[in-house]
Every structure is written in C-alpha cells, then in structure tokens.
Design a protein around this motif. Structure first.
Motif, short mmCIF file in Angstrom:
data_model
loop_
_atom_site.label_atom_id
_atom_site.label_comp_id
_atom_site.label_asym_id
_atom_site.label_seq_id
_atom_site.Cartn_x
_atom_site.Cartn_y
_atom_site.Cartn_z
N TRP A 131 178.63 50.23 106.66
CA TRP A 131 177.72 49.20 107.15
C TRP A 131 176.47 49.16 106.29
O TRP A 131 176.01 48.09 105.89
N LEU A 132 175.91 50.33 105.98
CA LEU A 132 174.70 50.37 105.16
C LEU A 132 174.96 49.89 103.74
O LEU A 132 174.13 49.19 103.16
N LEU A 133 176.10 50.26 103.17
CA LEU A 133 176.42 49.78 101.81
C LEU A 133 176.50 48.27 101.78
O LEU A 133 176.01 47.63 100.85
N LEU A 134 177.12 47.68 102.78
CA LEU A 134 177.22 46.23 102.84
C LEU A 134 175.84 45.59 102.91
O LEU A 134 175.52 44.67 102.16
N HIS A 135 175.00 46.11 103.78
CA HIS A 135 173.68 45.51 103.96
C HIS A 135 172.72 45.83 102.83
O HIS A 135 171.88 45.02 102.48
N SER A 161 170.72 41.24 98.64
CA SER A 161 169.27 41.05 98.53
C SER A 161 168.77 40.57 99.89
O SER A 161 169.54 40.14 100.74
N ALA A 162 167.47 40.65 100.09
CA ALA A 162 166.88 40.23 101.38
C ALA A 162 167.28 38.81 101.73
O ALA A 162 167.57 38.50 102.88
N GLY A 163 167.35 37.93 100.73
CA GLY A 163 167.72 36.55 100.99
C GLY A 163 169.19 36.36 101.32
O GLY A 163 169.58 35.38 101.94
N GLU A 164 170.04 37.30 100.89
CA GLU A 164 171.47 37.18 101.13
C GLU A 164 171.91 37.82 102.44
O GLU A 164 172.99 37.55 102.93
N ARG A 165 171.08 38.71 103.00
CA ARG A 165 171.44 39.38 104.24
C ARG A 165 171.54 38.37 105.36
O ARG A 165 170.75 37.43 105.42
N ALA A 171 175.44 42.93 115.43
CA ALA A 171 175.22 43.70 114.20
C ALA A 171 175.22 42.84 112.95
O ALA A 171 174.55 43.17 111.97
N LEU A 172 175.94 41.73 112.96
CA LEU A 172 175.97 40.87 111.79
C LEU A 172 174.61 40.25 111.51
O LEU A 172 174.30 39.89 110.38
N GLU A 173 173.78 40.14 112.53
CA GLU A 173 172.46 39.56 112.38
C GLU A 173 171.38 40.61 112.10
O GLU A 173 170.22 40.29 111.92
N SER A 174 171.77 41.86 112.08
CA SER A 174 170.81 42.94 111.87
C SER A 174 170.25 42.93 110.45
O SER A 174 170.93 42.56 109.51
N THR A 175 169.01 43.33 110.33
CA THR A 175 168.39 43.44 109.01
C THR A 175 168.06 44.90 108.67
O THR A 175 167.33 45.17 107.73
#
Length: 187
Positions: A31-35, A39-43, A68-72
């Motif tokens: 999960w962390l690798l994906l996020h 970049s901040a704009g792509e999350r 979780a998909l909306e988590s930053t």
C-alpha cells in the motif's frame, strides 16, 4: 463491530492475518509503495465533500477519507492512525496499533499504548532491534505466559537481552520451534 473493523483493515491490506475477532497483522509495504510511488498530484484525492470529521482521536480532530483509495497517508504510522480513526468513526470502538519492522515487534508495540493509542519503532539493523528489545522482560513476547516465564527465570533469563545472550543454553532445553520463536521475537 468486528465486521466494520475487518472491512476497514482489508481496504489497506486485503491479505491481513486475523488473530481473533479484534486483532490483525498487516503488511503495509504494498500500500505504501503504491502511494509513495505517486506524486502528490497523482495520488487519489477525495472531493471535499467525501471527507468526514471524526471525533477526537489521540486528542486531535481528523478529517477522514471514505475509504483507503482516497487516503493521502504516506507513512505506516499515518496509515495506522487513519485506520484507528476510521474504526472509531464508524463503530465507536477504540483501537491500538503497533508499527514496527516485524509482526512480533508490532504486536509488542501495540500493547504499549492500550486501549486507544499507537506506538512505533523503526529499525534498519538487527542491532537496533536487539537494543530496543534488550531491557524488556521476556513476558512481553507473545506466547510467553506465566509458566514459560517461570521456567526461563529458573535458568536466569528475565529480559530479552538475557534470552539472546543465553541462547546457546536454550537451544538444548527448548524444542526447536520454541527456541526459534523466542529468539526471533527477542532479536
């Protein structure tokens, strides 16, 4: 409430390991690798109206994503906090969390700040883990109950450091499985 707890957890790690109705072990690496890889704009960013305000968690008000998909979040500590906050917002139940380099260390950490807190420890070397565990009593290790504690105390083993430094003796008095389990947790 268990269903709410497990649904929230599964959003962050679908392959979590359940250790009962209210305890899980999670691996946040994927999960962390994906996020982190975005970049901040792509999350994924939720629309403003999808955030909900949770009651105070750890004495601070938090805005929560619907899922979780909306988590930053970009750290395991932040993810653990978010999971705890979502569980509280959706069920009214508090949760404790431990964030560490291994499941055994995370379990130990989760017990430090019960019933509603979290503890974290980062280590990059075995030496750092040993230093962290050394002063703690052996009872802190999952699976070491009163009988095991008494048995080990009779051998002069009271702390995790004792366990590690006396490992040459323990391999002769414990089953291979018990020896490996204790040593892994103590390191």
């Amino acid at each position: 409430h268990s269903a709410i707890f497990k649904r929230v957890v599964a959003e962050y790690d679908a392959e979590y390991s359940s250790v009962g109705l209210d305890e899980v072990t999670m691996n946040m690496s994927g999960w962390l690798l994906l996020h982190r890889g975005l970049s901040a704009g792509e999350r994924p960013r939720p629309a403003r109206d999808t955030w909900k305000t949770a009651p105070l968690v750890d004495n601070r008000e938090v805005k929560l994503p619907r899922n979780a998909l909306e988590s930053t979040c970009t750290t395991a500590e932040d993810v653990a906090f978010e999971i705890r906050a979502r569980i509280y917002a959706e069920s009214g139940l508090t949760a404790s969390a431990g964030v560490g380099p291994t499941a055994a260390i995370s379990k130990i950490l989760s017990n430090f700040d019960k019933p509603d807190g979290q503890s974290a420890f980062r280590a990059t070397t075995t030496e750092e883990l040993q230093k962290f565990m050394a002063p703690h009593p052996i009872r802190i290790i999952a699976g070491v109950g009163r009988a095991s504690e008494e048995h080990l105390a009779a051998l002069g083993i009271h702390t995790c450091d004792d366990l590690f430094t006396q490992r040459h003796r323990l391999c002769h008095v414990l089953t291979p499985k018990s020896f490996a389990s204790l040593l892994t947790a103590a390191v």
